[in-house]
Design a protein around this motif. Structure first.
Motif, PDB file in Angstrom:
ATOM      1  N   TRP A 341      42.652  47.934  64.322  1.00 28.46           N
ATOM      2  CA  TRP A 341      42.873  49.380  64.429  1.00 28.46           C
ATOM      3  C   TRP A 341      44.249  49.748  63.882  1.00 28.46           C
ATOM      4  CZ3 TRP A 341      46.825  51.128  67.737  1.00 28.46           C
ATOM      5  CH2 TRP A 341      46.957  52.513  67.832  1.00 28.46           C
ATOM      6  N   ARG A 344      44.439  49.515  60.135  1.00 26.81           N
ATOM      7  CA  ARG A 344      43.604  50.529  59.495  1.00 26.81           C
ATOM      8  C   ARG A 344      44.236  51.918  59.589  1.00 26.81           C
ATOM      9  NH1 ARG A 344      39.542  49.781  62.697  1.00 26.81           N
ATOM     10  NH2 ARG A 344      39.677  51.747  63.785  1.00 26.81           N
ATOM     11  N   THR A 345      44.883  52.215  60.705  1.00 25.12           N
ATOM     12  CA  THR A 345      45.327  53.598  60.950  1.00 25.12           C
ATOM     13  C   THR A 345      46.827  53.820  60.856  1.00 25.12           C
ATOM     14  OG1 THR A 345      45.619  53.278  63.341  1.00 25.12           O
ATOM     15  CG2 THR A 345      43.427  53.953  62.589  1.00 25.12           C
ATOM     16  N   HIS A 386      44.038  49.344  74.769  1.00 31.41           N
ATOM     17  CA  HIS A 386      43.367  50.338  73.928  1.00 31.41           C
ATOM     18  C   HIS A 386      41.873  50.431  74.249  1.00 31.41           C
ATOM     19  CE1 HIS A 386      47.149  49.393  72.053  1.00 31.41           C
ATOM     20  NE2 HIS A 386      47.033  50.392  71.217  1.00 31.41           N
ATOM     21  N   SER A 387      41.280  49.347  74.721  1.00 28.90           N
ATOM     22  CA  SER A 387      39.878  49.365  75.167  1.00 28.90           C
ATOM     23  C   SER A 387      39.796  49.233  76.681  1.00 28.90           C
ATOM     24  CB  SER A 387      39.106  48.207  74.544  1.00 28.90           C
ATOM     25  OG  SER A 387      38.988  48.370  73.155  1.00 28.90           O
ATOM     26  N   SER A 399      44.659  52.832  79.016  1.00 31.71           N
ATOM     27  CA  SER A 399      44.768  53.002  77.565  1.00 31.71           C
ATOM     28  C   SER A 399      46.032  52.315  77.059  1.00 31.71           C
ATOM     29  CB  SER A 399      44.777  54.499  77.225  1.00 31.71           C
ATOM     30  OG  SER A 399      45.791  55.164  77.946  1.00 31.71           O
ATOM     31  N   GLY A 400      46.177  52.310  75.739  1.00 34.60           N
ATOM     32  CA  GLY A 400      47.289  51.605  75.119  1.00 34.60           C
ATOM     33  C   GLY A 400      48.586  52.389  75.181  1.00 34.60           C
ATOM     34  N   LEU A 401      49.684  51.667  75.079  1.00 29.99           N
ATOM     35  CA  LEU A 401      51.019  52.274  75.173  1.00 29.99           C
ATOM     36  C   LEU A 401      51.991  51.463  74.326  1.00 29.99           C
ATOM     37  CD1 LEU A 401      52.865  53.346  78.364  1.00 29.99           C
ATOM     38  CD2 LEU A 401      53.810  51.467  77.073  1.00 29.99           C
ATOM     39  N   LEU A 543      44.884  61.366  81.502  1.00 30.42           N
ATOM     40  CA  LEU A 543      44.771  61.657  80.073  1.00 30.42           C
ATOM     41  C   LEU A 543      43.333  61.518  79.601  1.00 30.42           C
ATOM     42  CD1 LEU A 543      48.018  60.064  78.588  1.00 30.42           C
ATOM     43  CD2 LEU A 543      47.421  62.491  78.721  1.00 30.42           C
ATOM     44  N   ARG A 547      41.173  64.538  78.128  1.00 30.56           N
ATOM     45  CA  ARG A 547      40.499  64.394  76.836  1.00 30.56           C
ATOM     46  C   ARG A 547      39.019  64.744  76.944  1.00 30.56           C
ATOM     47  NH1 ARG A 547      39.854  62.007  71.806  1.00 30.56           N
ATOM     48  NH2 ARG A 547      38.232  60.433  71.590  1.00 30.56           N
TER      49      ARG A 547
ATOM     50  N   GLY B 379      44.078  62.937  73.870  1.00 28.44           N
ATOM     51  CA  GLY B 379      44.259  62.041  75.011  1.00 28.44           C
ATOM     52  C   GLY B 379      45.614  61.352  75.077  1.00 28.44           C
ATOM     53  N   GLY B 404      48.249  56.486  75.986  1.00 27.72           N
ATOM     54  CA  GLY B 404      46.905  57.039  75.830  1.00 27.72           C
ATOM     55  C   GLY B 404      46.196  56.529  74.591  1.00 27.72           C
ATOM     56  N   LEU B 405      46.790  55.578  73.900  1.00 27.88           N
ATOM     57  CA  LEU B 405      46.218  55.056  72.652  1.00 27.88           C
ATOM     58  C   LEU B 405      44.883  54.350  72.916  1.00 27.88           C
ATOM     59  CD1 LEU B 405      49.527  53.534  71.287  1.00 27.88           C
ATOM     60  CD2 LEU B 405      48.356  55.534  70.350  1.00 27.88           C
ATOM     61  N   THR B 406      43.915  54.614  72.038  1.00 24.69           N
ATOM     62  CA  THR B 406      42.651  53.881  72.079  1.00 24.69           C
ATOM     63  C   THR B 406      42.298  53.494  70.641  1.00 24.69           C
ATOM     64  OG1 THR B 406      41.102  55.689  71.646  1.00 24.69           O
ATOM     65  CG2 THR B 406      41.885  55.457  73.910  1.00 24.69           C
ATOM     66  N   LEU B 407      41.215  52.766  70.495  1.00 21.95           N
ATOM     67  CA  LEU B 407      40.787  52.363  69.161  1.00 21.95           C
ATOM     68  C   LEU B 407      40.275  53.563  68.364  1.00 21.95           C
ATOM     69  CD1 LEU B 407      39.043  48.980  70.006  1.00 21.95           C
ATOM     70  CD2 LEU B 407      41.403  49.405  69.321  1.00 21.95           C
ATOM     71  N   ALA B 408      40.096  54.700  69.039  1.00 29.57           N
ATOM     72  CA  ALA B 408      39.656  55.915  68.348  1.00 29.57           C
ATOM     73  C   ALA B 408      40.832  56.814  67.967  1.00 29.57           C
ATOM     74  CB  ALA B 408      38.675  56.694  69.237  1.00 29.57           C
ATOM     75  N   THR B 409      42.044  56.428  68.317  1.00 30.12           N
ATOM     76  CA  THR B 409      43.218  57.262  68.030  1.00 30.12           C
ATOM     77  C   THR B 409      43.511  57.275  66.531  1.00 30.12           C
ATOM     78  OG1 THR B 409      44.141  56.750  70.190  1.00 30.12           O
ATOM     79  CG2 THR B 409      45.662  57.603  68.528  1.00 30.12           C
ATOM     80  N   PRO B 411      45.830  59.020  63.063  1.00 34.95           N
ATOM     81  CA  PRO B 411      47.193  59.456  62.762  1.00 34.95           C
ATOM     82  C   PRO B 411      47.460  60.908  63.172  1.00 34.95           C
ATOM     83  CG  PRO B 411      46.348  58.144  60.955  1.00 34.95           C
ATOM     84  CD  PRO B 411      45.199  58.336  61.915  1.00 34.95           C
TER      85      PRO B 411
END
Lengths: 559, 559
Positions: A341, A344-345, A386-387, A399-401, A543, A547, B379, B404-409, B411
């Motif tokens: 991820w 990619r992002t 993140h998952s 969630s991720g931080l 959060l 969302r 989120g 709040g980061l996820t694999l769907a986050t 830019p």
């Protein structure tokens, strides 16, 4: 090639394909392999030939695709190995789990009964079918309320992926089909049934996914309180003979011999699960040897002589990995997919361009840059959620931080912090096992991420453990082959077979004490964040709720 | 153009260049402008013509570069305006602050005395010269220890950028030069001295940067305790006549008339500071009108009738913005530079490519994508502390965070969260002012970021205030021109001149109540993170310390 050599076939049924490997019984050498992609892959949008949209979170498969692996991949692997099929003495399989097939009494999947072919619930519910979350929530609440002893064997949480949640969803959403169904079968056992004509529930999935503990399933009283009418789910749909891993389930039928080209009558082993079957392939079936299958996510499996309740484990099962010992499982929901991820992002064109110019993948490029740093130089700590978090917090609302960002922070800094965060997550699991009285002495890595030397060194430094690496690129299929050899009687038990046939490079990565000490300081910060966001604060949960409300609001406006 | 029209010249001395603007006195119309880049820019590596490396955190300038702006930009602006120089009735200037010039008795900078030209301490110390941090730390510790009342007027912290810290550094590091120095002069006042031949300390920098409160500077006892021998710093080097903003400092000398082409004898106004001088340019000099100059960082200035101690403000000064009222200043260390950092380091090629294809900048592209979202849909919540936190925590050991980061986050999600985080940071400042008894009623934006409509709307929604936007692209220079008009007697005072000459579009962005409510929920999470990481947790401070140790360790290995 000696005329006396014997061979076994292992077949690994993954999410999108099945892989067969032909292995020499005497030393585990892998002689030939073949892969067959499932023609229907995963049905997430709609059934084949249907316009009706599946609801969100559904993930179905078509069982005929699995038979096709037997017809295509097995003969192709034997041909590739260049060995006579007549020298194959056994076959064994492993499967994704928990993947469930509703069948008639003879094992016919309901989706193969023409009148039910248009009903989603007649199909295989793949492991990642997550639409039974409401059912899982009710199971957990009720079990907690009633103080069901088995709940602690699963770290306090029954997953929506497992047999009871998916079964209850079927019961509640398509009662007619539920009533027609004679067996609710793990695909791991269904494929064995196809091979040998006998239905045997393997001890691994029965324990980890079927809440089978100390010879018992959840009680009729519990199931009745869960949903009136569901109390006979166990005797009516689930309960069946249990087979230990490595035992013979039966012998290859004439029909299956026709599919595979293998000799009729050879041993067919009891079914198994892809992660768990990898432990013997890595010669890691002794207590204290934790095997981490590291890919998009990580699954940790370990045998032990003792039964302990480890907070946040996925499960502990008698004979769940090796017959006669307690098998422990834990997991990290996101690992390789977090790195993917990020690349990619979050990596700018200047980096992807430099990677291309250097003939590197973006992963390789970031890894090379990150490897040049001292521990702690980036000033960052991340949470690898993140998952969500499987072990030890068991909370998918997390969630991720990333913390410590400055205007000097570069992509390789965050990338390295993410690599480290998954190592810290592993250390939390290892320490939780130790603190619970289940010692971990060696860390054995299987799966694609073992290729990343920086990542492996970070794990060694962070956990202060020697890292061994499986020496096979098809760990699960090799593990299945080992079970086939045992079922065929070539070895007395799986540990003995593992010693002869398993492949591992021991101590490939050793902890460096200076780096380990530097990581202790970062780990302390990780733990602070872990306990704050995982236990004290409601921020991440809020959060996710905000969302969901926002997305619902937008969809409300659109519709 | 009427023959009776009169004009004034405003000159804004920035970090890298000076800008002159010619403005019509009657209505503030800007008729001509010219910019002159400083030939020496900022000396951060070495002195001109020297091989000696400056230590880290140094930032010097060459005063002749400022005179060159008078010689080049002023005549060019008059020429561009197409007005007769004879119709110009006054000139005023504003400067970066705190920027300090060590001079002889006649105002000659020490670096212009040939024997001192090779000594770094003889040069102008630019505002962003941060090498006096150890001195600032000692000032703050001692002031806190002694309970010095003036400390609370600065939110509890004297900056390393200000007059006393920089002066103490000079005293301790080049005592000979300190002894030769007759005046320690704000560049804002030095440039006025060059124009009119008189040295007048402006009330703004004397108060905000010179710790001049209630007619007094820090006491000799305090300074002696700070460093023996430093006790006479105030009478020997600093103390001088104070001039109120908008007053006449003197009249244009023949020499300066020669440089600028303006009539000898016209009014020269008391010096001023770029941020503070912008308030009248935006017609925002009444109590409750907070002006935010939003660029790489944000400076907030506001006038009030009351004196209050606001936690974490940069300062409150009598006549600091407008003579006769209390001027408050606060700040956010990082704003636009956070967005710039993100677009530079964290946006993949697919986005930069799409931006190029759409004829947009990356900022515009991300803004357009982010604008399509509902509040809270991403989120995420971020902390905008990538450069530390000025107001209200006053802690530069803090750092940035995204949760709040996820694999769907994506830019655009993080980008929007960063925009929002700076708005939340502003809301904390606004609420702290209100809670301290200094009400904020209107938010007036100046500076480059006012061009981003999404950002502006977010600020309106988050703060629940109408947003006004300055209607000039050269706010500080226009503000100086207003002061020139007052000094020349064209208006009785700055507020009256601001009404006639200032330019603002009021209520350009109005809060939307539904979005404001949605933001309340996110702001609650921001506040939780703010108080946790800013007040309770030591994580960010520890990460900076770990980073410093790691960098020192690496440099130790290399050397």
């Amino acid at each position: 090639m000696s005329e006396l050599e014997q061979y076994v076939v292992g077949v690994d049924f993954g999410t999108l394909s099945g892989r067969a490997v032909v292995v020499r019984v005497s030393d585990g050498v892998e002689l030939g392999t073949a892969v067959h992609d499932y023609p229907h892959a995963v049905l997430e949008e709609r059934l084949a030939g249907s316009d009706r949209r599946l609801p969100p979170e559904w993930a179905l498969q078509v069982p005929e695709d699995y038979r096709e692996v037997l017809r295509q991949a097995v003969p192709a692997a034997v041909a590739a190995a260049g060995v006579p099929a007549s020298a194959v003495i056994g076959i064994a399989t492993d499967f994704t789990a928990c993947t469930m097939v509703p069948t008639l009494a003879d094992g016919t999947p309901l989706c193969e009964v023409p009148v039910y072919a248009d009903r989603p619930h007649a199909y295989v519910k793949l492991w990642k079918h997550h639409a039974a979350q409401p059912q899982a929530d009710r199971i957990n609440e009720l079990a907690d309320e009633r103080g069901e002893a088995w709940l602690r064997r699963y770290g306090g949480l029954i997953s929506s992926e497992w047999e009871f949640a998916k079964g209850l969803q079927l019961f509640e959403e398509d009662r007619e089909l539920y009533d027609v169904m004679e067996h609710w079968v793990e695909a791991a056992d269904w494929i064995v049934w196809q091979l040998c004509g006998r239905y045997v529930r393997n001890a691994c999935t029965a324990g980890y996914k079927g809440i089978y503990q100390c010879g018992r399933y959840p009680s009729p009283e519990f199931l009745s309180a869960l949903a009136p009418g569901f109390e006979s789910f166990v005797p009516d749909k689930l309960e069946h003979e249990i087979g230990q891993l490595g035992q013979v389930a039966g012998t290859l039928t004439a029909e299956a011999a026709g599919w595979t080209g293998l000799p009729e009558g050879i041993a067919v082993a009891v079914g198994n699960v892809d992660a768990h079957v990898t432990a013997p392939a890595a010669q890691a079936v002794d207590p204290g040897q934790m095997v981490a299958i590291m890919g998009t996510s990580t699954c940790h499996v370990m045998s032990a002589d003792v039964l302990r309740e480890v907070p946040g484990m996925c499960g502990v099962v008698d004979g769940g990995i090796v017959a006669g010992t307690w098998g422990y499982e834990a997991g990290q929901s996101g690992v390789g997919d977090i790195f993917a991820w990020f690349t990619r992002t979050s990596v700018p064109a200047s980096y992807t361009g430099a990677a291309t110019a250097a003939g590197e993948s973006v992963h390789e490029h970031l890894t090379r840059l990150a490897a040049a740093q001292e521990v702690g130089e980036h000033g960052l700590v991340a949470l690898d959620w993140h998952s969500g978090n499987r072990s030890v917090l068991v909370d998918h609302e997390l969630s991720g931080l990333v913390v410590g960002l400055t205007l000097a922070t570069r992509p390789e800094d965050v990338y390295r912090a993410l690599l480290e965060s998954t190592a810290f997550g592993t250390r939390v699991i290892v320490e939780t096992f130790r603190d619970s009285g289940v010692p971990v002495e060696e860390f054995v890595v299987a799966g694609g991420l073992s290729q990343n030397a920086l990542l492996m060194q970070i794990y060694a430094d962070v956990t202060r453990m020697p890292l061994s690496v499986i020496d096979s690129e098809q760990g699960p299929a090799l593990g299945s082959a080992i079970h086939a050899a045992v079922a065929a009687g070539a070895y007395p038990d799986v540990p003995t077979a593992a010693k002869a046939m398993g492949k591992v490079r021991r101590g490939v990565f050793l902890p460096d004490e200076a780096r380990a000490q530097a990581y202790d300081a970062l780990y302390e910060q990780y733990l602070d964040l872990h306990d704050h966001f995982g236990r004290a604060s409601t921020t991440m949960r809020r959060l996710k709720a905000i969302r969901r409300d926002a997305v619902a609001g937008r969809e409300g406006k659109v519709s």
